[in-house]
Design a protein around this motif. Sequence first.
Motif, short mmCIF file in Angstrom:
data_model
loop_
_atom_site.label_atom_id
_atom_site.label_comp_id
_atom_site.label_asym_id
_atom_site.label_seq_id
_atom_site.Cartn_x
_atom_site.Cartn_y
_atom_site.Cartn_z
N PHE A 248 0.86 -1.18 0.00
CA PHE A 248 0.00 0.00 0.00
C PHE A 248 0.89 1.22 0.00
CE2 PHE A 248 -2.54 3.31 2.09
CZ PHE A 248 -3.74 3.23 1.39
N GLU A 249 0.55 2.20 -0.81
CA GLU A 249 1.36 3.41 -0.88
C GLU A 249 0.47 4.61 -1.20
OE1 GLU A 249 4.42 3.23 -3.81
OE2 GLU A 249 5.46 5.04 -3.11
N GLU B 50 -0.20 8.40 0.81
CA GLU B 50 0.06 9.23 1.99
C GLU B 50 -1.19 9.38 2.85
OE1 GLU B 50 2.51 13.39 2.84
OE2 GLU B 50 1.84 12.89 0.82
N PRO B 51 -1.04 9.15 4.17
CA PRO B 51 0.18 9.13 4.98
C PRO B 51 0.71 7.73 5.31
CG PRO B 51 -1.71 9.37 6.41
CD PRO B 51 -2.25 9.24 5.01
N VAL B 52 0.28 6.68 4.60
CA VAL B 52 0.69 5.31 4.94
C VAL B 52 1.35 4.65 3.73
CG1 VAL B 52 -0.07 3.03 5.68
CG2 VAL B 52 -1.14 5.07 6.65
N ALA B 53 2.50 4.00 3.99
CA ALA B 53 3.18 3.19 2.97
C ALA B 53 3.54 1.86 3.61
CB ALA B 53 4.44 3.89 2.46
N ILE B 54 3.24 0.78 2.91
CA ILE B 54 3.53 -0.57 3.41
C ILE B 54 4.26 -1.33 2.31
CG2 ILE B 54 2.61 -2.69 4.39
CD1 ILE B 54 0.11 -1.15 5.20
N PHE B 55 5.43 -1.88 2.64
CA PHE B 55 6.23 -2.64 1.68
C PHE B 55 6.55 -4.02 2.26
CE2 PHE B 55 7.38 1.89 1.25
CZ PHE B 55 6.95 2.12 -0.05
N SER B 56 6.52 -5.03 1.42
CA SER B 56 6.87 -6.38 1.87
C SER B 56 8.38 -6.58 1.73
CB SER B 56 6.13 -7.43 1.04
OG SER B 56 6.44 -7.31 -0.34
N ILE B 57 8.96 -7.34 2.67
CA ILE B 57 10.39 -7.64 2.64
C ILE B 57 10.59 -9.14 2.81
CG2 ILE B 57 11.15 -5.38 3.45
CD1 ILE B 57 11.27 -6.46 6.28
N ASP B 58 11.76 -9.63 2.37
CA ASP B 58 12.00 -11.08 2.35
C ASP B 58 12.68 -11.63 3.60
OD1 ASP B 58 14.48 -9.98 1.99
OD2 ASP B 58 14.96 -11.09 0.16
N GLU B 59 12.98 -10.76 4.56
CA GLU B 59 13.60 -11.20 5.82
C GLU B 59 13.02 -10.40 6.98
OE1 GLU B 59 15.76 -13.57 6.42
OE2 GLU B 59 16.47 -14.11 4.40
N VAL B 60 12.99 -11.02 8.15
CA VAL B 60 12.60 -10.29 9.36
C VAL B 60 13.79 -9.46 9.81
CG1 VAL B 60 11.88 -10.49 11.76
CG2 VAL B 60 10.93 -12.05 10.05
N LEU B 61 13.56 -8.19 10.08
CA LEU B 61 14.64 -7.31 10.53
C LEU B 61 15.02 -7.64 11.96
CD1 LEU B 61 13.32 -3.90 9.09
CD2 LEU B 61 15.00 -5.45 8.08
#
Length: 265
Positions: free
Chosen positions: A164-165, A167-178
Amino acid sequence: MKFQSAAAATLLILFAVILPCHSQISKTKPSAKGEAPAAAISIISLMSAHGCKNFADTLSASPAEKTFEDNVEGGVTIFCPTDDAMRSFSPKFKNLTADGKQSVLEYHGVPVYQSMSSLRTSNGLMNTLATDGANNYDFVVQNDGQDVTLKTKVVTAKITGTVFEKEPVAIFSIDEVLEPTELFKLAPTPAPAPAPTPEVDAESPKPAGKKHKSPPAPASPADSPVSSRKGKVAASTADKNGGFRFNGGAMVAPVFFIWLAHLLL
């Protein structure tokens, strides 16, 4: 007069009915842009519907959800690990304390709106929702062309998609847990490569079966078969000559003594 009074009363009644209805319509009419207010954005639903259900479920069961919700209106960027990444991380997550679990979840949120275009043009440290005084809980954003990675000194995650992108919210998927360094050990530094060893010629393969051995070379000319044969012939000749001389001497000696005796007499 009675007619005018009745008409006035009718107008008053119409105004009393129309005005509240108009006010209600104005309140429910969507904005010209058709955008939902920030409070109506459900980050949990958005993540659940776009491959981050495990992270969304874990977040909704934690006090960290309120931290995210409180930052939605002012702007927030969320990096949600995919379901596969969460499954791999699950054993580590279970071993954390309650505070540690909350910090890890908040570590995946940034208290400012960041679009994908801005992430692709910026490098450097970024604070998170878990940042608190001495507890840095930050990570490094690094871009390489269209690819954006998040580095924590423990693990490196790559942005794999946009959930989701707006404003005011952006959500990005990542391949590893930080994994923050405040809770996890640093990744081991790779050992230097050993110095190359000189190449050694491989031994020639030995033929199968019994190997024929060449006879040893003679140590001296006398040891050679030809020299040996010549030596034997010479020795034989010398023996024969010596024997001839010896036998000749034996025959001459009696004759000499007889001749000498004859002279004396």
